[in-house]
Design an enzyme around this catalytic site. Sequence first.
Site, short mmCIF file in Angstrom:
data_model
loop_
_atom_site.label_atom_id
_atom_site.label_comp_id
_atom_site.label_asym_id
_atom_site.label_seq_id
_atom_site.Cartn_x
_atom_site.Cartn_y
_atom_site.Cartn_z
N LYS A 1 64.00 -78.18 42.04
CA LYS A 1 64.14 -77.67 40.67
C LYS A 1 63.96 -78.78 39.65
O LYS A 1 63.98 -78.55 38.45
CB LYS A 1 65.52 -77.02 40.49
N ASP B 1 78.03 -76.90 40.10
CA ASP B 1 76.70 -76.57 40.61
C ASP B 1 75.69 -76.96 39.51
O ASP B 1 75.55 -76.25 38.51
CB ASP B 1 76.65 -75.07 40.92
N GLN C 1 70.73 -75.99 37.85
CA GLN C 1 69.95 -75.67 36.64
C GLN C 1 70.23 -76.64 35.50
O GLN C 1 69.72 -76.45 34.38
CB GLN C 1 70.26 -74.24 36.16
N HIS D 1 75.58 -68.17 40.89
CA HIS D 1 74.51 -67.86 41.86
C HIS D 1 75.18 -67.53 43.20
O HIS D 1 76.27 -68.05 43.50
CB HIS D 1 73.66 -69.13 42.00
N CYS E 1 69.61 -63.67 42.31
CA CYS E 1 70.69 -64.17 43.19
C CYS E 1 72.02 -64.27 42.45
O CYS E 1 72.81 -65.19 42.68
CB CYS E 1 70.34 -65.52 43.81
N1 PMP Z 1 72.76 -72.55 41.95
C1 PMP Z 1 71.99 -72.20 40.92
C2 PMP Z 1 72.59 -72.10 39.55
C3 PMP Z 1 70.64 -71.92 41.13
O1 PMP Z 1 69.87 -71.56 40.11
C4 PMP Z 1 70.11 -72.02 42.45
C5 PMP Z 1 68.66 -71.71 42.73
N2 PMP Z 1 68.15 -70.59 42.09
C6 PMP Z 1 70.96 -72.40 43.47
C7 PMP Z 1 72.27 -72.66 43.18
C8 PMP Z 1 70.48 -72.53 44.87
O2 PMP Z 1 69.59 -73.59 45.00
P1 PMP Z 1 68.77 -73.81 46.34
O3 PMP Z 1 68.16 -72.49 46.69
O4 PMP Z 1 67.78 -74.85 45.98
O5 PMP Z 1 69.74 -74.28 47.38
#
Ligand code: PMP
Length: 407
Positions: A227, A201, A204, A124, A365
């Site tokens: 999430k 990270d 997910q 991401h 993203c």
């Molecule tokens: N890493 C991953 C794998 C994600 O899916 C996301 C959110 N789509 C993020 C990081 C970022 O999370 P946040 O916007 O809640 O900071």
Amino acid sequence: MTKQEILHIRADFPILEEKIYNKDLIYFDNAATTQKPRCVVEKIEQAYYHINANIHRGVHYLSQKATEAHEEARTTVAGFIHAAKREEIIFTRGTTEAINLVATSFGEAFCKEGDEIIVSLMEHHSNIVPWQMLCERKGMKLQVIPINERGELDMEAYRSLLNDKTRLVSIAHVSNVLGTINPVKEIIRIAHEKDIPVLVDGAQAVPHIPVNVVEMDADFYVFSAHKIYGPTGVGALYGKEKWLNAIPPYQGGGEMIATVTFEKTTYNVIPFKFEAGTPDYIGSTAFAEAMRYVQNIGLENIAAYEHELTNYATTRLMEIEGMRIFGTAAEKSAVISFLVGNIHPYDVGMLLDKLGIAVRTGHHCAQPLIDSFGIPGTVRASFAFYNTKEEIDVFIEALKRVVGMLS
Ligand code: PMP
């Protein structure tokens, strides 16, 4: 989980009753954010109505109650990911801020010109850009682990990228586009052979599979409350005590200090050293409530049920001519990215929306990953434990109609 149990769970989520353009809402955008059970929303209300006061150092009743709630939340979060110590949990605004914290503070303490950071192609943006910014600041290099055609990490390439200049590996536990569950334990073991720390990270992963940071031996593990059925604006950074003590504070301000004079400031102990300013103690309290809710259902049950949903949806999607699914890893979570023929993903998403079905379209993203496929984006359906096979059936029929219209 039985149909009865799912119906019971669905009743906890008032938003699932909403009508969208007079159609029943089908919410398949859970990877972007999850819906909130009543207990989480009520926790926020209760906290504001009954215990709201700024936390830490307050001698009065409400301040002590709010402090207790925030600190109990820390214990709950630590327990959820099986951290060895509650002080190893830092509350942040979410995954993004947690990664920025590590990139800044670890980068400051341990990185220099010529060093390298390893990420993967499936990251991401929030696990790419903070490292790129560090690389720009320090004159360092970002190395990228490639993936195979199923959307799994190329582990041989990973091994060959590790070298004396590698300072840290930062990798998604679960890809938000492909659903791939990465072999983080193995990734960490290989990095640790060379004394290289690893950030995982878990944005997910925590909502879908059991996570044990001690067993996987992660140095840092990050995730977002929203999430995992919790509120927006809060998340957590787990860091091994030795690292959190070794890296400097991220932001300066109240709470993070021990003493302040104009000549010299000394810093608070962990976790407070990294929680400058008034933390989101209402958010952390609701975050913990969400984790208790998930724990009551049980992550093993959630993983098994979502696996069933994902397999069912995959089989049904393949009925559609021209279907291309991106991400077919052996170990896969509740995310399906796809395209049908040459139909633009936005068109599919917009027409599904008119039928009450929420899916996400675009690059999710993860632009470098999407670019590597040579496509403009995908349609992404992502599931939660409140979704049903009946919803998938409605989605498939709707998708067939949409494809018929756009072909
Ligand atoms: N890493 C991953 C794998 C994600 O899916 C996301 C959110 N789509 C993020 C990081 C970022 O999370 P946040 O916007 O809640 O900071």
